[in-house]
Write a protein that holds these residues in place. Structure first.
Motif, mmCIF file in Angstrom:
data_model
loop_
_atom_site.group_PDB
_atom_site.id
_atom_site.type_symbol
_atom_site.label_atom_id
_atom_site.label_comp_id
_atom_site.label_asym_id
_atom_site.label_seq_id
_atom_site.Cartn_x
_atom_site.Cartn_y
_atom_site.Cartn_z
ATOM 1 N N GLU A 147 0.822 -1.209 0.000
ATOM 2 C CA GLU A 147 0.000 0.000 0.000
ATOM 3 C C GLU A 147 0.853 1.255 0.000
ATOM 4 O OE1 GLU A 147 -4.069 -0.343 2.326
ATOM 5 O OE2 GLU A 147 -2.433 -1.159 3.515
ATOM 6 N N LEU A 148 1.964 1.207 0.705
ATOM 7 C CA LEU A 148 2.778 2.405 0.876
ATOM 8 C C LEU A 148 3.813 2.594 -0.227
ATOM 9 C CD1 LEU A 148 3.451 2.189 4.723
ATOM 10 C CD2 LEU A 148 1.669 3.482 3.546
ATOM 11 N N PHE A 149 4.470 1.513 -0.617
ATOM 12 C CA PHE A 149 5.651 1.650 -1.469
ATOM 13 C C PHE A 149 5.543 0.977 -2.839
ATOM 14 C CE2 PHE A 149 7.094 1.663 2.989
ATOM 15 C CZ PHE A 149 7.660 2.934 3.042
ATOM 16 N N GLU A 150 4.423 0.317 -3.130
ATOM 17 C CA GLU A 150 4.336 -0.414 -4.391
ATOM 18 C C GLU A 150 3.124 -0.013 -5.228
ATOM 19 O OE1 GLU A 150 4.514 -4.562 -3.452
ATOM 20 O OE2 GLU A 150 6.310 -4.354 -2.211
ATOM 21 N N ARG A 151 2.599 1.172 -5.003
ATOM 22 C CA ARG A 151 1.480 1.644 -5.814
ATOM 23 C C ARG A 151 1.963 2.012 -7.213
ATOM 24 N NH1 ARG A 151 -0.986 6.577 -3.071
ATOM 25 N NH2 ARG A 151 1.228 7.124 -2.948
ATOM 26 N N ARG A 152 1.094 1.798 -8.173
ATOM 27 C CA ARG A 152 1.447 2.077 -9.566
ATOM 28 C C ARG A 152 0.710 3.318 -10.069
ATOM 29 N NH1 ARG A 152 5.712 -1.095 -11.723
ATOM 30 N NH2 ARG A 152 5.701 -3.049 -10.556
ATOM 31 N N VAL A 202 6.321 3.279 -10.359
ATOM 32 C CA VAL A 202 6.022 3.090 -8.940
ATOM 33 C C VAL A 202 5.938 4.454 -8.268
ATOM 34 C CG1 VAL A 202 6.782 2.072 -6.768
ATOM 35 C CG2 VAL A 202 7.156 0.848 -8.915
ATOM 36 N N ALA A 203 4.835 4.715 -7.599
ATOM 37 C CA ALA A 203 4.623 5.996 -6.935
ATOM 38 C C ALA A 203 5.244 5.995 -5.554
ATOM 39 C CB ALA A 203 3.125 6.292 -6.833
ATOM 40 N N ARG A 225 0.133 11.703 -4.541
ATOM 41 C CA ARG A 225 -1.280 11.429 -4.801
ATOM 42 C C ARG A 225 -1.392 10.988 -6.253
ATOM 43 N NH1 ARG A 225 -6.761 14.944 -3.733
ATOM 44 N NH2 ARG A 225 -8.053 13.847 -5.242
ATOM 45 N N ILE A 226 -2.034 9.816 -6.482
ATOM 46 C CA ILE A 226 -2.103 9.276 -7.834
ATOM 47 C C ILE A 226 -3.536 9.115 -8.323
ATOM 48 C CG2 ILE A 226 0.106 8.098 -7.656
ATOM 49 C CD1 ILE A 226 -1.368 5.517 -7.064
ATOM 50 N N GLY A 227 -4.507 9.523 -7.524
ATOM 51 C CA GLY A 227 -5.896 9.381 -7.942
ATOM 52 C C GLY A 227 -6.838 9.778 -6.836
ATOM 53 N N VAL A 228 -8.082 9.290 -6.934
ATOM 54 C CA VAL A 228 -9.134 9.618 -5.974
ATOM 55 C C VAL A 228 -9.500 8.370 -5.184
ATOM 56 C CG1 VAL A 228 -11.516 10.407 -5.716
ATOM 57 C CG2 VAL A 228 -10.042 11.450 -7.435
ATOM 58 N N ALA A 251 -2.138 10.690 -1.080
ATOM 59 C CA ALA A 251 -0.796 10.666 -0.498
ATOM 60 C C ALA A 251 -0.851 10.116 0.925
ATOM 61 C CB ALA A 251 -0.214 12.079 -0.500
ATOM 62 N N TRP A 252 0.247 9.483 1.342
ATOM 63 C CA TRP A 252 0.367 9.002 2.713
ATOM 64 C C TRP A 252 1.142 10.031 3.535
ATOM 65 C CZ3 TRP A 252 -2.776 5.221 3.684
ATOM 66 C CH2 TRP A 252 -3.056 4.272 2.707
ATOM 67 N N SER A 253 0.681 10.296 4.736
ATOM 68 C CA SER A 253 1.342 11.258 5.610
ATOM 69 C C SER A 253 2.711 10.726 6.033
ATOM 70 C CB SER A 253 0.480 11.531 6.844
ATOM 71 O OG SER A 253 -0.774 12.061 6.460
ATOM 72 N N PRO A 254 3.658 11.621 6.304
ATOM 73 C CA PRO A 254 5.028 11.171 6.588
ATOM 74 C C PRO A 254 5.155 10.282 7.818
ATOM 75 C CG PRO A 254 4.762 13.532 6.999
ATOM 76 C CD PRO A 254 3.552 13.090 6.261
ATOM 77 N N HIS A 255 4.306 10.468 8.816
ATOM 78 C CA HIS A 255 4.449 9.628 10.010
ATOM 79 C C HIS A 255 4.086 8.175 9.736
ATOM 80 C CE1 HIS A 255 0.284 11.164 10.080
ATOM 81 N NE2 HIS A 255 -0.033 10.001 10.595
ATOM 82 N N ILE A 256 3.467 7.888 8.575
ATOM 83 C CA ILE A 256 3.114 6.517 8.233
ATOM 84 C C ILE A 256 4.256 5.802 7.522
ATOM 85 C CG2 ILE A 256 1.501 5.105 6.878
ATOM 86 C CD1 ILE A 256 -0.620 7.180 7.354
ATOM 87 N N HIS A 257 5.089 6.552 6.795
ATOM 88 C CA HIS A 257 6.119 5.889 5.987
ATOM 89 C C HIS A 257 7.542 6.370 6.243
ATOM 90 C CE1 HIS A 257 6.694 9.415 3.343
ATOM 91 N NE2 HIS A 257 5.384 9.585 3.433
#
Length: 745
Positions: A266-271, A277-278, A283-286, A292-298
């Motif tokens: 979910e965090l590092f392998e989104r296309r 790889v995003a 942010r890549i969509g709706v 986007a993931w907040s920095p405290h998550i990743h």
């Protein structure tokens, strides 16, 4: 009825076991050196009939689709010798789960629930928060806050690639008072300080607090700053209401909870749409997983709160009580799920404390317990399961890359309104509706029991399990009272859930949705397909045989659930005893047989034996109010309700007329129902919201679909539009700048 539905799962209550009839108490299993005189040994023939399509997937042979579908797999049907192959272990697992439930046995497995779960605080919680910076170990300074415009309506940055402020970057800004007394950044100052500012504006020193485009409609981030002090005055640190070490321990557990809620994929392998790889900050969509993931998550830097960092402090009685990474944060419940499970229901800790299901089906000591003996084999075996039809008769096949299944939701025990009971003594009573969210996982509550999946009653046996006709998306068309919940809708026309011209369904394209969230299948086992197998038993007491007989011969119209995809309607099966292939004898019969060495075993009537054993079990059930409640719930779920559709909670889009069932959302935004269910009215949950999952036996308390017209499901507070930033370069190195550097490190 258009708004009412059944959640795919409910619970069969699991009561504390101290008040059960003596036959259901814990104890050692019988010795294996001899058969007891009044016990039963032999075999029971069973015929299994498929009621709703059955998924038997050959998972080791899963392959990617021919095109598209990154991280997607397509599974063929599991076949052996030209027939559908149903593993005996799957049937035994199904029987054990049902036997555990109906005898109120201990849980066979209950691991991984020792950590308190997280939940999302409501927006009102932010009123008690202040931004702070960590000046030193245990020293927190108060900051002020201003909105910093960062994104356009589509959630894209309004800055150039190298101009956007970075998280925790120290900056200067010209701010002014905003609407309702709030402050906003007029512009960032990157060079010399301006000589003069218009009335109402002032230059301050602070840092950008960037959490990313992580909410729909978000346009602003935060700028945290220090108000200049009068000459000669000194800033005082905020008083701590708890030890610094305790605050840090809570912080570490909270951040870990944020991270545990998301997988690496979910965090590092989104296309992205271009196939790249995003990054987690993109942010890549709706919708879920596309923001986007907040920095405290990743960001690993957030694992430990240390000097020169900023965060938010929750104040209690004027002192710092908790620390959080965001204004409307996730939080942790005070107790873990395992703390709410009565000891009498926990997995058996030793050989001397086996419950009825352990003694019949077998037991393995909990990992790390050091118990000896560490396992027990059990006294029941399911023989090979053989399909009576060949694959050409029993299997519906799908060409190409197969049929894409709907997304199966992962278990979400943090939804305490669904998983929790009023108390451990009354698992048949859900948490009262409108209970404040933070009061769900609390000492004194209980768990609802064992999860059970509704039989999807009332499905059209021919049309429902089909692809429909014409070019209309089959997932968007109702068959009778039901949508094809098992199938994933085709790709939405846009990110906004636009409807077709007649407002009957979501507008979708021809493209299928195949991604990491779902799987595709090459076929399934048709309804009315039959399998046969034998259950071998050894040395069973009459009530044990009776409980098994009761499960193997449900009343007409009641079904067990088997295999994959049960929340989607797959795997309802009917069990019937094959008396011609059933042979049962008592321990006394076997003793006489072995004494003679020549006389045959007597011809016992298996029908009479099973009927008598079933009556004995039913007598014991009727003597216990707890077992009666369990039996009634189990039968209700096995029967289903043909008047109600079964699907995951969802909302009706604003364009769908009232009184018309809501079709599945092709964007998969089922989370909107849960957001709407937490709608607040002032400081309390709004009337009609905060609904708990109804009990299986309460037909007047179904869940309802909320409409987006009045759902109140805010996707995040929209900041006021502040206008574009003026990127003028001015500035200098003043005494305020030097003071900022000293105080902020």
């Amino acid at each position: 009825m258009a708004d009412e539905f059944l959640n795919p799962y409910t619970f069969v209550p699991a009561f504390p076991r101290e008040d059960l009839p003596e036959q259901f108490h814990d104890g050692r299993p019988p010795a294996r050196d001899r058969l007891r005189e009044d016990s039963w040994t032999g075999r029971i023939g069973i015929r299994l009939t498929v009621e709703t399509a059955l998924l038997l997937l050959d998972t080791p042979r899963g392959r990617p689709p021919s095109e598209d579908g990154a991280d997607h797999l397509v599974y063929p049907v599991r076949l052996r010798d030209g027939r559908p192959h149903l593993p005996a272990t799957s049937v035994k697992g199904m029987l054990r789960a049902a036997y555990e439930a109906v005898t109120n046995s201990r849980f066979g497995v209950f691991g991984g629930h020792d950590t308190p779960l997280g939940f999302r605080r409501d927006a009102g919680y932010a009123l008690g928060m202040v931004p702070v910076y960590v000046a030193a170990e245990g020293v927190l300074g108060k900051l002020e806050i201003a909105s910093l415009e960062m994104y356009d309506k589509a959630g894209q940055s309004i800055y150039g690639k190298d101009e956007a402020p970075k998280h925790l970057q120290k900056l200067r800004a010209v701010i002014s008072g905003g609407r309702k007394g709030g402050n906003r950044v007029v512009r960032l100052v990157r060079g010399e300080s301006p000589e003069r500012l218009p009335p109402g504006q002032r230059l301050v020193h602070g840092m950008a607090y960037i959490t990313g485009a992580n909410i729909e409609g978000k346009t602003s981030e935060r700028f945290l700053y220090l108000e200049p002090l009068p000459p000669g005055s000194k800033r005082e640190p905020l008083p701590l209401g708890r030890e610094w070490s305790a605050l840090l321990e809570d912080w570490d557990r909270l951040i870990q909870s944020y991270r545990d809620a998301h997988s690496k994929a979910e965090l590092f392998e989104r296309r992205r749409q271009d196939g790249g790889v995003a990054g987690p900050e993109e942010r890549i969509g709706v919708g879920p997983g596309q923001l986007a993931w907040s920095p405290h998550i990743h960001d690993q830097e957030w694992m430990t709160l240390k000097p020169k960092m900023a965060c938010y402090a929750r104040m209690k009685d004027g002192k710092v009580d908790r620390l959080y990474p965001v204004l409307v944060p996730r939080d942790l419940y005070p107790v873990a799920p395992s703390a709410l499970l009565p000891a009498s229901l926990a997995p058996a800790p030793s050989y001397e404390q086996l419950s009825p299901a352990d003694r019949l089906f077998g037991w393995v000591a909990p990992n790390g317990s050091g118990a000896r003996p560490a396992a027990y084999r059990g006294r029941l075996r399911v023989g090979p399961v053989v399909c009576e039809q060949v694959a050409t008769e029993a299997v519906d096949r799908f060409d190409g890359d197969g049929l894409p299944l709907a997304i199966l939701s992962a278990p979400k025990p943090q939804q305490g309104r669904f998983y929790l009971a009023e108390s451990a003594d009354r698992p048949d009573r859900p948490v009262p509706d409108r209970t404040p969210k933070e009061q769900l996982y609390q000492a004194g509550r209980g768990l609802r029991g064992r999860k059970a999946y509704w039989h999807h009653a009332g499905l059209d046996p021919t049309q429902h399990w089909s692809e429909g006709q014409g070019k209309i998306d089959p997932a968007q068309v109702r068959v009778g009272r039901h949508f094809r919940e098992f199938r994933r809708s085709r790709a939405p026309l846009d990110d906004y859930g636009s409807p077709t011209r007649d407002s009957k369904r979501y507008a979708t394209r021809d493209a299928e949705q195949r991604d990491s969230q779902n799987r595709s299948i090459k076929g399934w086992v048709r309804p009315k397909t039959t399998f046969r197998f034998v259950v071998d038993i050894r040395d069973l007491d009459e009530h044990e045989l009776g409980a098994l007989a009761w499960l193997l011969d449900f009343p007409p119209g009641h079904f067990h659930r088997l295999g994959y995809g049960r929340p989607l309607g797959f795997g309802s099966v009917r069990l019937d005893v094959d008396y011609q292939n059933t042979e049962l004898h008592s321990g006394r019969d076997y003793a006489d047989y072995y004494r003679s060495l020549s006389a045959p075993l007597p011809d016992e009537d298996p029908t009479a034996i099973l009927d008598q054993a079933r009556k004995e079990f039913e007598r014991l059930v009727e003597s216990s109010p707890q077992l009666v409640a369990i039996r009634d719930a189990l039968l209700t779920v096995a029967r289903g309700n043909p008047g109600l559709p079964v699907h995951y909670p969802r909302v009706r889009p604003s364009w769908r007329p009232e009184g018309n069932p809501a079709p599945p959302d092709p964007r998969g935004q089922n989370y909107e129902w849960f957001t709407a269910n937490e709608r607040m009215s002032g400081d309390v949950i709004a009337p009609g919201r905060g609904r708990s999952l109804p009990t299986a036996v309460n037909p007047s308390a179904e869940l309802v679909i909320y409409s987006t017209k009045n759902a109140g499901n805010d996707r995040g507070a929209r900041a006021p539009k502040n206008g574009k930033f003026n990127g003028k370069s001015a500035g200098s190195s003043s005494s305020d700048t030097r003071r900022w550097r000293r105080e902020m490190g």
